[in-house]
Design a protein around this motif. Structure first.
Motif, mmCIF file in Angstrom:
data_model
loop_
_atom_site.group_PDB
_atom_site.id
_atom_site.type_symbol
_atom_site.label_atom_id
_atom_site.label_comp_id
_atom_site.label_asym_id
_atom_site.label_seq_id
_atom_site.Cartn_x
_atom_site.Cartn_y
_atom_site.Cartn_z
ATOM 1 N N PHE A 181 29.662 2.303 -9.903
ATOM 2 C CA PHE A 181 30.082 2.849 -11.190
ATOM 3 C C PHE A 181 29.586 4.288 -11.248
ATOM 4 O O PHE A 181 28.420 4.552 -10.971
ATOM 5 C CB PHE A 181 29.470 2.018 -12.329
ATOM 6 N N THR A 182 30.471 5.224 -11.581
ATOM 7 C CA THR A 182 30.098 6.634 -11.687
ATOM 8 C C THR A 182 30.523 7.154 -13.044
ATOM 9 O O THR A 182 31.641 6.902 -13.494
ATOM 10 C CB THR A 182 30.775 7.463 -10.573
ATOM 11 N N ASP A 183 29.618 7.895 -13.695
ATOM 12 C CA ASP A 183 29.926 8.516 -14.983
ATOM 13 C C ASP A 183 29.447 9.962 -14.917
ATOM 14 O O ASP A 183 28.262 10.222 -14.718
ATOM 15 C CB ASP A 183 29.235 7.765 -16.123
ATOM 16 N N SER A 184 30.361 10.889 -15.093
ATOM 17 C CA SER A 184 30.018 12.310 -14.979
ATOM 18 C C SER A 184 29.801 12.980 -16.330
ATOM 19 O O SER A 184 29.728 14.208 -16.411
ATOM 20 C CB SER A 184 31.111 13.045 -14.202
ATOM 21 N N SER A 185 29.672 12.196 -17.390
ATOM 22 C CA SER A 185 29.511 12.778 -18.727
ATOM 23 C C SER A 185 28.111 12.566 -19.304
ATOM 24 O O SER A 185 27.913 12.664 -20.511
ATOM 25 C CB SER A 185 30.550 12.185 -19.674
#
Length: 142
Positions: free
Chosen positions: A25-29
Protein backbone atom coordinates in the motif's frame (compact mmCIF):
# COMPACT_ATOMS: atom_id res chain seq x y z
CA UNK A 1 4.16 15.75 1.51
CA UNK A 2 5.76 12.40 2.14
CA UNK A 3 5.22 8.91 0.80
CA UNK A 4 4.16 6.11 3.14
CA UNK A 5 4.80 2.59 1.90
CA UNK A 6 3.34 -0.33 3.87
CA UNK A 7 4.28 -3.88 2.94
CA UNK A 8 2.37 -6.84 4.35
CA UNK A 9 4.08 -10.15 3.74
CA UNK A 10 2.90 -13.65 4.64
CA UNK A 11 5.30 -16.57 4.30
CA UNK A 12 3.79 -20.06 4.43
CA UNK A 13 4.64 -23.38 2.82
CA UNK A 14 2.32 -26.36 3.35
CA UNK A 15 3.26 -29.74 1.89
CA UNK A 16 5.68 -28.03 -0.49
CA UNK A 17 3.08 -25.53 -1.73
CA UNK A 18 4.09 -21.88 -1.34
CA UNK A 19 1.00 -20.02 -0.12
CA UNK A 20 2.87 -16.82 0.77
CA UNK A 21 1.81 -13.44 -0.52
CA UNK A 22 2.86 -9.83 -0.38
CA UNK A 23 0.71 -6.72 -0.66
CA UNK A 24 1.96 -3.14 -0.87
CA UNK A 25 0.00 0.00 0.00
CA UNK A 26 1.46 3.39 -0.99
CA UNK A 27 0.11 6.82 -0.07
CA UNK A 28 1.89 9.93 -1.33
CA UNK A 29 -0.28 12.47 0.50
CA UNK A 30 1.11 12.03 4.04
CA UNK A 31 1.64 15.29 5.94
CA UNK A 32 2.06 13.94 9.49
CA UNK A 33 2.89 10.77 11.37
CA UNK A 34 3.13 9.76 15.00
CA UNK A 35 4.49 6.65 16.69
CA UNK A 36 4.22 5.79 20.37
CA UNK A 37 4.80 2.87 22.70
CA UNK A 38 2.47 2.63 25.70
CA UNK A 39 2.43 0.26 28.67
CA UNK A 40 -1.05 -0.99 29.55
CA UNK A 41 -2.63 -2.27 32.73
CA UNK A 42 -5.87 -4.20 33.19
CA UNK A 43 -7.71 -0.86 33.49
CA UNK A 44 -9.01 0.56 30.21
CA UNK A 45 -7.47 3.84 29.03
CA UNK A 46 -7.87 5.97 25.93
CA UNK A 47 -4.91 5.64 23.57
CA UNK A 48 -6.20 7.63 20.57
CA UNK A 49 -8.76 10.42 20.28
CA UNK A 50 -10.34 11.84 17.11
CA UNK A 51 -12.33 15.06 16.64
CA UNK A 52 -13.26 17.64 14.02
CA UNK A 53 -10.18 19.72 14.88
CA UNK A 54 -6.78 18.76 16.22
CA UNK A 55 -5.82 19.36 19.82
CA UNK A 56 -3.31 17.94 22.27
CA UNK A 57 -3.48 14.16 21.89
CA UNK A 58 -6.32 14.37 19.36
CA UNK A 59 -6.17 13.61 15.64
CA UNK A 60 -8.40 15.35 13.11
CA UNK A 61 -11.31 13.39 11.63
CA UNK A 62 -11.07 12.31 7.98
CA UNK A 63 -7.29 12.83 7.81
CA UNK A 64 -6.22 9.33 8.85
CA UNK A 65 -4.70 7.34 5.99
CA UNK A 66 -3.10 4.56 8.01
CA UNK A 67 -3.25 3.34 11.62
CA UNK A 68 -1.52 0.30 13.08
CA UNK A 69 -1.74 -0.87 16.68
CA UNK A 70 0.64 -3.72 17.57
CA UNK A 71 0.72 -5.80 20.75
CA UNK A 72 4.46 -5.98 21.50
CA UNK A 73 4.01 -8.48 24.34
CA UNK A 74 4.95 -12.13 23.90
CA UNK A 75 2.42 -13.51 26.40
CA UNK A 76 -0.52 -11.24 27.20
CA UNK A 77 -3.45 -10.28 24.97
CA UNK A 78 -4.84 -6.76 24.70
CA UNK A 79 -8.46 -5.68 24.25
CA UNK A 80 -9.07 -2.72 21.94
CA UNK A 81 -12.34 -0.84 22.38
CA UNK A 82 -13.26 1.26 19.33
CA UNK A 83 -15.99 3.85 20.01
CA UNK A 84 -17.91 6.27 17.82
CA UNK A 85 -21.32 7.92 17.63
CA UNK A 86 -22.86 5.81 20.39
CA UNK A 87 -21.53 2.54 18.95
CA UNK A 88 -18.54 0.43 19.85
CA UNK A 89 -16.79 -2.78 18.97
CA UNK A 90 -13.99 -4.77 20.54
CA UNK A 91 -10.89 -6.42 19.12
CA UNK A 92 -8.87 -9.10 20.92
CA UNK A 93 -5.26 -8.40 19.98
CA UNK A 94 -3.17 -11.51 20.60
CA UNK A 95 0.54 -11.29 21.55
CA UNK A 96 2.65 -10.09 18.62
CA UNK A 97 -0.36 -9.28 16.42
CA UNK A 98 -1.45 -6.01 14.80
CA UNK A 99 -4.72 -4.23 14.07
CA UNK A 100 -4.89 -1.99 10.97
CA UNK A 101 -7.21 0.77 9.79
CA UNK A 102 -7.04 2.94 6.66
CA UNK A 103 -9.32 5.67 8.05
CA UNK A 104 -11.20 6.59 11.23
CA UNK A 105 -14.61 5.36 10.09
CA UNK A 106 -16.61 2.52 11.65
CA UNK A 107 -20.01 0.89 11.84
CA UNK A 108 -20.97 -1.52 14.59
CA UNK A 109 -24.31 -3.08 15.36
CA UNK A 110 -25.56 -6.12 17.21
CA UNK A 111 -28.60 -6.75 15.06
CA UNK A 112 -28.94 -10.26 13.61
CA UNK A 113 -30.74 -8.82 10.59
CA UNK A 114 -28.41 -8.04 7.67
CA UNK A 115 -27.41 -4.40 7.76
CA UNK A 116 -25.93 -1.91 5.35
CA UNK A 117 -22.78 0.02 6.20
CA UNK A 118 -23.49 3.38 7.79
CA UNK A 119 -20.32 5.43 8.09
CA UNK A 120 -19.64 6.80 11.57
CA UNK A 121 -16.49 8.55 12.70
CA UNK A 122 -14.41 6.86 15.36
CA UNK A 123 -14.25 9.13 18.42
CA UNK A 124 -11.74 7.15 20.47
CA UNK A 125 -9.80 3.94 20.81
CA UNK A 126 -9.27 2.52 24.27
CA UNK A 127 -7.04 -0.37 25.31
CA UNK A 128 -6.45 -2.60 28.29
CA UNK A 129 -4.37 -5.64 29.09
CA UNK A 130 -6.10 -8.95 29.64
CA UNK A 131 -3.27 -9.75 32.04
CA UNK A 132 0.16 -8.43 32.95
CA UNK A 133 1.45 -5.08 31.69
CA UNK A 134 1.98 -5.46 27.94
CA UNK A 135 3.41 -2.74 25.72
CA UNK A 136 1.58 -1.70 22.58
CA UNK A 137 2.80 0.46 19.76
CA UNK A 138 0.70 2.64 17.54
CA UNK A 139 1.74 4.24 14.28
CA UNK A 140 -0.61 6.74 12.68
CA UNK A 141 -0.20 8.71 9.46
CA UNK A 142 -2.37 11.14 7.56
Amino acid sequence: MAVLKVTISEALVINGNDLGTQNVFTDSSITYADRRVLTLSTTSRSILLFDSSSAAGTYTDNTIEYLRITNLDGTNSVTLDIRGDGEQYFVDLEPGCSFLLSNNVMDANDNATPQTFTSRLIDSIHAKARGGTPDIEYFIAG
